[in-house]
Write an enzyme that holds these catalytic residues in place. Structure first.
Site, PDB file in Angstrom:
ATOM      1  N   ASP A  49       0.837  -1.209   0.000  1.00  0.00           N
ATOM      2  CA  ASP A  49       0.000   0.000   0.000  1.00  0.00           C
ATOM      3  C   ASP A  49       0.874   1.262   0.000  1.00  0.00           C
ATOM      4  O   ASP A  49       0.374   2.380  -0.128  1.00  0.00           O
ATOM      5  CB  ASP A  49      -1.013  -0.002   1.164  1.00  0.00           C
ATOM      6  CG  ASP A  49      -0.352  -0.079   2.517  1.00  0.00           C
ATOM      7  OD1 ASP A  49       0.889  -0.241   2.590  1.00  0.00           O
ATOM      8  OD2 ASP A  49      -1.077   0.013   3.533  1.00  0.00           O
ATOM      9  N   SER A  50       2.198   1.079   0.052  1.00  0.00           N
ATOM     10  CA  SER A  50       3.124   2.198  -0.167  1.00  0.00           C
ATOM     11  C   SER A  50       2.886   2.796  -1.560  1.00  0.00           C
ATOM     12  O   SER A  50       3.326   3.903  -1.849  1.00  0.00           O
ATOM     13  CB  SER A  50       4.573   1.725  -0.036  1.00  0.00           C
ATOM     14  OG  SER A  50       4.796   0.573  -0.838  1.00  0.00           O
ATOM     15  N   LYS A 118      -1.408  -9.335   2.631  1.00  0.00           N
ATOM     16  CA  LYS A 118      -0.641  -8.931   3.821  1.00  0.00           C
ATOM     17  C   LYS A 118      -1.499  -8.007   4.681  1.00  0.00           C
ATOM     18  O   LYS A 118      -2.207  -7.150   4.134  1.00  0.00           O
ATOM     19  CB  LYS A 118       0.667  -8.241   3.410  1.00  0.00           C
ATOM     20  CG  LYS A 118       1.447  -7.686   4.610  1.00  0.00           C
ATOM     21  CD  LYS A 118       2.889  -7.366   4.277  1.00  0.00           C
ATOM     22  CE  LYS A 118       3.106  -6.031   3.623  1.00  0.00           C
ATOM     23  NZ  LYS A 118       2.691  -4.859   4.397  1.00  0.00           N
ATOM     24  N   GLU A 187       9.252  -4.573  10.217  1.00  0.00           N
ATOM     25  CA  GLU A 187       9.683  -3.256   9.708  1.00  0.00           C
ATOM     26  C   GLU A 187      10.135  -2.321  10.832  1.00  0.00           C
ATOM     27  O   GLU A 187       9.466  -2.214  11.873  1.00  0.00           O
ATOM     28  CB  GLU A 187       8.528  -2.588   8.928  1.00  0.00           C
ATOM     29  CG  GLU A 187       8.915  -1.182   8.454  1.00  0.00           C
ATOM     30  CD  GLU A 187       8.004  -0.564   7.416  1.00  0.00           C
ATOM     31  OE1 GLU A 187       6.976  -1.180   7.061  1.00  0.00           O
ATOM     32  OE2 GLU A 187       8.336   0.558   6.963  1.00  0.00           O
TER      33      GLU A 187
HETATM   34  O1  KIV Z   1       3.550  -1.144   1.637  1.00  0.00           O
HETATM   35  C1  KIV Z   1       4.695  -1.605   1.517  1.00  0.00           C
HETATM   36  O2  KIV Z   1       5.396  -1.382   0.529  1.00  0.00           O
HETATM   37  C2  KIV Z   1       5.207  -2.440   2.592  1.00  0.00           C
HETATM   38  C3  KIV Z   1       6.668  -2.781   2.562  1.00  0.00           C
HETATM   39  C4  KIV Z   1       7.499  -1.594   2.767  1.00  0.00           C
HETATM   40  C5  KIV Z   1       7.000  -3.882   3.482  1.00  0.00           C
HETATM   41  O3  KIV Z   1       4.489  -2.807   3.456  1.00  0.00           O
END
Ligand code: KIV
Length: 273
Positions: A49-50, A118, A187
Site C-alpha cells: 500500500d506504499s 498482507k 519493519e
Molecule cells: O507497503 C509496503 O510497501 C510495505 C513494505 C514496505 C514492506 O508494506
C-alpha cells in the site's frame, strides 16, 4: 476433463521452506513494466500500500483504497509470472471484523489472482488472520513499524528502544505465527529484536530496516533505485534513477528546443514519395 494447469510461480510452501535456508529476495511492485523487470530476480513481489505514497503522492498509506490495490495488483500480475505475488489489504478494508477482512481478501484474490494478502498486525489481529487462513487465504503479517497506524503513533516510529515496545513487537510476531500466517514482515525494528524474533518463530521473517539476520529482505523498489530525493536512512541506493531521468529529460528538452527530430533517426521520418 480439462488439462491441469501447473503454476510456474513460486508457492507459499516454497517460501516457508526457505526459513533458515536461502534468503528470500523481495521487492515492491505496482506496475506491469516494473514487475516485468523485477520478476526474473526476486522470489516475492509485494504490491504494497506504499503505492499510495510512491505512485499517487499521498502523504501516507491511509488514503489507499481496495480498488487502488486491485488495479495495481492486476498490473503486477500481468508483468510477472514467476515470483509469488502478495497484495496489501489497505487501511479500512480488514480491521472491523474477520468477516470484513475475508470479504476484502476474497475480492482481491478473485480480481487480481494474487497468491496471498498482507495485513498489518496489531495484537488484536490474530483472530482475523486465523479466520482468513482457515478459509484458504495465505496471509503475511506485518509487525513493528506499522505505516497504517501513523496517526496513532504520531509519525513513522521505529520500534524496540524500550522494553515495553520490545515485548509488544515480540507478542505481535508470536501471535501472527500462531494465527497461521506463512511469513511476517518486520519493519523498523531494532536489529537485535528482529534477530530474536527470527530465532523464536518458525515462519520466515522478511526485514525492512530491521536486521540482516532476517530470513529475507524487502525494500520499496523506487527507494533502492534512487528515484527520490528522500528515502528512509536504512535504504541503500543501488542506482541513481532520479539523476539518470533528469539527464535524459534535459537532453530531450534541448533536442526539441533546437528543432531536432526526437525520434530514433531522421531515416524513419515519413516522407511523401
Ligand atoms: O507497503 C509496503 O510497501 C510495505 C513494505 C514496505 C514492506 O508494506
Amino acid at each position: 476433463m480439462s488439462k491441469q494447469i501447473v503454476s510456474q510461480r513460486i508457492t507459499v510452501p516454497e517460501i516457508m521452506k526457505r526459513k533458515g535456508n536461502e534468503k528470500i529476495v523481495c521487492l515492491t511492485a505496482y506496475t506491469t513494466p516494473m514487475a516485468n523487470l523485477l520478476d526474473p530476480h526476486v522470489d516475492l513481489l509485494l504490491v504494497g500500500d506504499s503505492v499510495g505514497m510512491v505512485m499517487h503522492g499521498l502523504p501516507s498509506t491511509v488514503g489507499v483504497t481496495l480498488e487502488m490495490m486491485i488495479l495495481h495488483g492486476q498490473a503486477v500480475m500481468r508483468g510477472a509470472n514467476r515470483a509469488l505475488v502478495v497484495v496489501d489489504l489497505p487501511f479500512g478494508s480488514y480491521e472491523e471484523s474477520p468477516e470484513s477482512a475475508y470479504k476484502s481478501a476474497v475480492e482481491l484474490m478473485k480480481r487480481v489472482g494474487c497468491q496471498a494478502v498482507k495485513v498489518e498486525a496489531s495484537k488484536d489481529i490474530s483472530n482475523t488472520i486465523s479466520f482468513l487462513v482457515d478459509r484458504g487465504i495465505p496471509v503475511v503479517g506485518h509487525v513493528g513499524l506499522r505505516p497504517q497506524a501513523i496517526h496513532l503513533e504520531g509519525g513513522f516510529k521505529a520500534k524496540g528502544k524500550t522494553s515495553l515496545e520490545r515485548e509488544l513487537v515480540m507478542e505481535e510476531a508470536l501471535s501472527v505465527e500462531k494465527a497461521g500466517a506463512f511469513a511476517v514482515v518486520v519493519e523498523g525494528v531494532a536489529s537485535d529484536l528482529a534477530e530474536e524474533i527470527t530465532r523464536k518463530i518458525k515462519i520466515p521473517t522478511i526485514g525492512i530496516g530491521a536486521s540482516p539476520k532476517c530470513d529475507g529482505q524487502i525494500l520499496v523498489t523506487e527507494d533502492m533505485l534512487g528515484l527520490f530525493e528522500w528515502t528512509p536512512k536504512f535504504v541503500r541506493r543501488y542506482a541513481n534513477l532520479k539523476e539518470e531521468i533528469s539527464k535524459a529529460v534535459e537532453s530531450y528538452t534541448d533536442d526539441v528546443r533546437k528543432g531536432l527530430f526526437p525520434g530514433q533517426s531522421e531515416m524513419y521520418m515519413l516522407k511523401a514519395n
